[in-house]
Enzyme design. Structure first.
Site, PDB file in Angstrom:
ATOM      1  N   ASP A  73       0.815  -1.206   0.000  1.00 26.22           N
ATOM      2  CA  ASP A  73       0.000   0.000   0.000  1.00 26.22           C
ATOM      3  C   ASP A  73       0.851   1.258   0.000  1.00 26.22           C
ATOM      4  OD1 ASP A  73       0.697  -0.985   2.638  1.00 26.22           O
ATOM      5  OD2 ASP A  73      -0.479   0.666   3.466  1.00 26.22           O
ATOM      6  N   GLU A 137       0.003  -1.651   5.714  1.00 35.02           N
ATOM      7  CA  GLU A 137       1.047  -1.253   6.673  1.00 35.02           C
ATOM      8  C   GLU A 137       0.838   0.184   7.133  1.00 35.02           C
ATOM      9  OE1 GLU A 137       4.763   0.516   8.140  1.00 35.02           O
ATOM     10  OE2 GLU A 137       3.641   1.081   6.357  1.00 35.02           O
TER      11      GLU A 137
END
Length: 409
Positions: A73, A137
């Protein structure tokens, strides 16, 4: 792979708009890259459009296991119209690759991917490396948490996290060290450039304390229980508790840091509120870790509830990410120091990082795990016109390969 192929894959990754929640785009892309290069890869579902990816080379090899990890991400582009070329339109200018995720951390993720592929092609390399690409994350480390709970880190002896660890200049490194945000563990080199890696980073605890009261008309407050009043009593007691934990310190990470960052209550002026809550962020160190803090906050709440029958406090733990610290004399750190000096031609600095990584989740599941955070990228992460130096990205492939080879010697 040649240079053009390495750069093309990174460009492809940056083009994928994988803001938190759409990481399957990266997982699918990397799965095909691995399979095209003879490496089996496993998708691990977290949610719709959100998949971790696991790939292993030499899976049947006996002996130590080295892990590679990075996240899929990226953060939101913020003001997309202010990017010179658009956030998901990678450009190569003056030795830089510009685009969202270039620094944090698609360059590091891709460098680990290419390293795995090239080591798999090396007939002389017969050791087991496990690669894990994670979702979420940037908001909660949810992908790493799931993999840790499912046992994917249990067989690892060491882990390289490809998060950005460089500065963009010598001046940036000097300022970071001088600010006290980063401290240099001993022994420290007398000279160093903009290249560094982390042997430690703080953990974090995020929790809310909810005060349940009883609503009443503001003209008759005595008929209700004001949730704000009770929450303030907790706030005051908690502040006294926080004073007792700041004396704990770590040579690389400094002190425990705690702060109340949210305080909300009440809906209208003529009603005594029956609900109030505060949110807390604690940056933790190994000397006084997450579990100790949470246990003591629980005891504080239990005591306050017991002392006052009108007190009804509730603790909600939103996340607990463990601090990470690897000994400076460990095999992994020693090898990484040597490899950095070989590749860059100068000594590097090994520091403690103020932020966190997915390593918190893996260390929480495997406390014997040695970890370094080392990757291309710099302080432009999360900023408009984020970039990575092209040379850094390419050199880290060499760094990862050399660390892996030396680790198994």
């Amino acid at each position: 792979m040649d240079k053009e192929q390495r750069l093309s894959i990174l460009d492809d990754l940056i083009k994928l708009e994988t803001v938190n929640g759409k990481e399957k785009l990266v997982a699918d892309y990397l799965k095909k890259i691995f399979e095209d290069n003879g490496i089996e890869a496993e998708l691990n579902k977290v949610d719709d459009d959100r998949y971790n990816l696991i790939a292993t080379i030499n899976p049947d090899s006996e002996g130590p296991v080295l892990g590679f990890t990075g996240h899929e991400d990226v953060v939101d582009p913020v003001e997309a119209d202010k990017w010179n070329y658009g956030p998901f339109n990678p450009k190569h200018i003056d030795g830089k690759i510009i685009g969202r995720g270039a620094a944090d951390m698609k360059s590091g993720l891709d460098a680990l991917v290419i390293t795995l592929i090239e080591l798999n092609e090396d007939k002389d390399f017969t050791h087991k490396i496990k690669f894990m690409a994670t979702v979420g994350e940037e908001l909660g480390e949810i992908g790493a948490k799931q993999l840790a709970e499912q046992g994917y880190a249990n067989d690892l002896d060491a882990l390289i996290v490809g998060e950005p660890s460089n500065g963009s200049s010598q001046m940036v490194i000097d300022k970071l060290v001088g600010s006290g945000m980063l401290s240099i563990p001993q022994p420290n080199p007398d000279k160093f450039g903009r290249h560094s890696f982390f042997s430690a980073h703080k953990g974090s605890v995020d929790y809310r304390v909810i005060s349940h009261g009883k609503a009443a008309h503001s003209s008759m407050p005595e008929t209700g229980v004001n949730a704000i009043d009770n929450l303030i009593k907790f706030y005051t007691a908690q502040n006294e508790y926080f004073k007792t934990i700041t004396d704990y310190t770590d040579d690389a990470l400094g002190n425990t840091k705690a702060a109340v960052t949210i305080f909300k209550a009440g809906e209208q002026p003529n009603t005594i509120p029956d609900y109030a809550y505060l949110g807390v962020k604690v940056r933790t160190i190994p000397e006084f870790d997450n579990n100790e803090i949470l246990d003591q906050i629980k005891k504080l709440i239990e005591q306050l509830n017991s002392d006052d029958p009108k007190m009804n406090l509730e603790l909600v733990v939103d996340s607990s990410n463990m601090p990470v610290k690897t000994d400076l004399n460990s095999k992994l750190v020693t090898i990484a120091r040597d490899v950095y000096e070989e590749v860059w031609g100068q000594k590097c600095v090994v520091v403690g990082a103020p932020g966190g990584t997915d390593a918190s989740q893996f260390v929480g599941a495997n406390s014997d795990l040695d970890v370094i955070v080392a990757g291309p990228g710099n302080e432009s992460a999360h900023q408009i016109n984020e970039f990575v130096f092209e040379d850094d990205y390419l050199q880290y492939i060499t760094i990862y390969k050399n660390i892996a080879k030396k680790y198994f010697e």
